[in-house]
Write an enzyme that holds these catalytic residues in place. Sequence first.
Site, mmCIF file in Angstrom:
data_model
loop_
_atom_site.group_PDB
_atom_site.id
_atom_site.type_symbol
_atom_site.label_atom_id
_atom_site.label_comp_id
_atom_site.label_asym_id
_atom_site.label_seq_id
_atom_site.Cartn_x
_atom_site.Cartn_y
_atom_site.Cartn_z
ATOM 1 N N SER A 84 0.706 -1.465 0.140
ATOM 2 C CA SER A 84 -0.324 0.400 -0.625
ATOM 3 C C SER A 84 0.491 0.617 0.509
ATOM 4 C CB SER A 84 -1.021 0.262 1.399
ATOM 5 O OG SER A 84 -1.235 1.268 1.405
ATOM 6 N N TYR A 136 -2.608 0.075 11.499
ATOM 7 C CA TYR A 136 -2.802 -0.971 9.584
ATOM 8 C C TYR A 136 -1.391 -0.629 9.117
ATOM 9 C CZ TYR A 136 -3.692 -1.172 4.778
ATOM 10 O OH TYR A 136 -3.840 -0.915 3.869
#
Length: 277
Positions: free
Chosen positions: A135, A148
């Site tokens: 990501s 996260y």
Amino acid sequence: MPPRRNPVLITGCSTGIGRASADLLVKAGYTVYATARRPETLAELAVAGAQTLALDVTDERSMVAAVREVERAHGSVGTLINNAGYGEYGPIEETDLDAVRKMFETNVFGLARMTQLVLPGMRAVGSGLIVNIGSMGGRITFPIGGYYHATKYAVEGITDALRNEVRSFGIDVALIEPGAIRTQFEETVNTAAGVANPDSPYADLVAKVRSVNADAYSSKVLSAGPENVAKTVLKVLESDPPRARYLVTAAARTMVNARRLGGDLVWDAIIARQFSR
């Protein structure tokens, strides 16, 4: 199509990036094993031509069984796409650490174990490709997403080390870093970020994060569909050798470069302005 990229084993194909990638690779002529914890969610991919398997990346027996089935049919896994993952959002102070550990089991340890399981077969044939879906959140950090982001920073480190460990065996490793992608991920993020105690000192910040996320994921300028990541996956498979990293979406490239070039002071100023209450 390079034959040595076949067969392709993809984790987390029930929705989003995994589903779109499996569908596109099947259409491109690859032999695709699409997997999910609930294989009934893969019915459309099976009709499209994918082989489907049950695979839970938090369950050792499930992972071993899936890899063995592919190796039984083909000798080795040609390409592993580590896609399974989700976001557990909340303030660092208040987030349930048991939920954080569960997220790490999927996002980090599941990815690591799947990699361990396919590597012996890849080394034996002298070729292979591992594609980790990371990501932009592995290179920049937003408030309320710290845990996260920690999983995606871990994926960055694992991928960088792995790339240089297995190169001499003829195995390529690439990392795809999507920005905001319109899947069910944003629903999970907003749900998780919205469970904070209304009396929490972070309640206003959580509300602002939900608002910013909603705006970003609804914007066709700031976000993209999962098919954009799938096209990048196909590009990686058809590159020999692939690049180390692929940022997906113009917004992701802009933010990562702002963080890299501007340093902490510039990035913190951007965050303060964006999330001011």
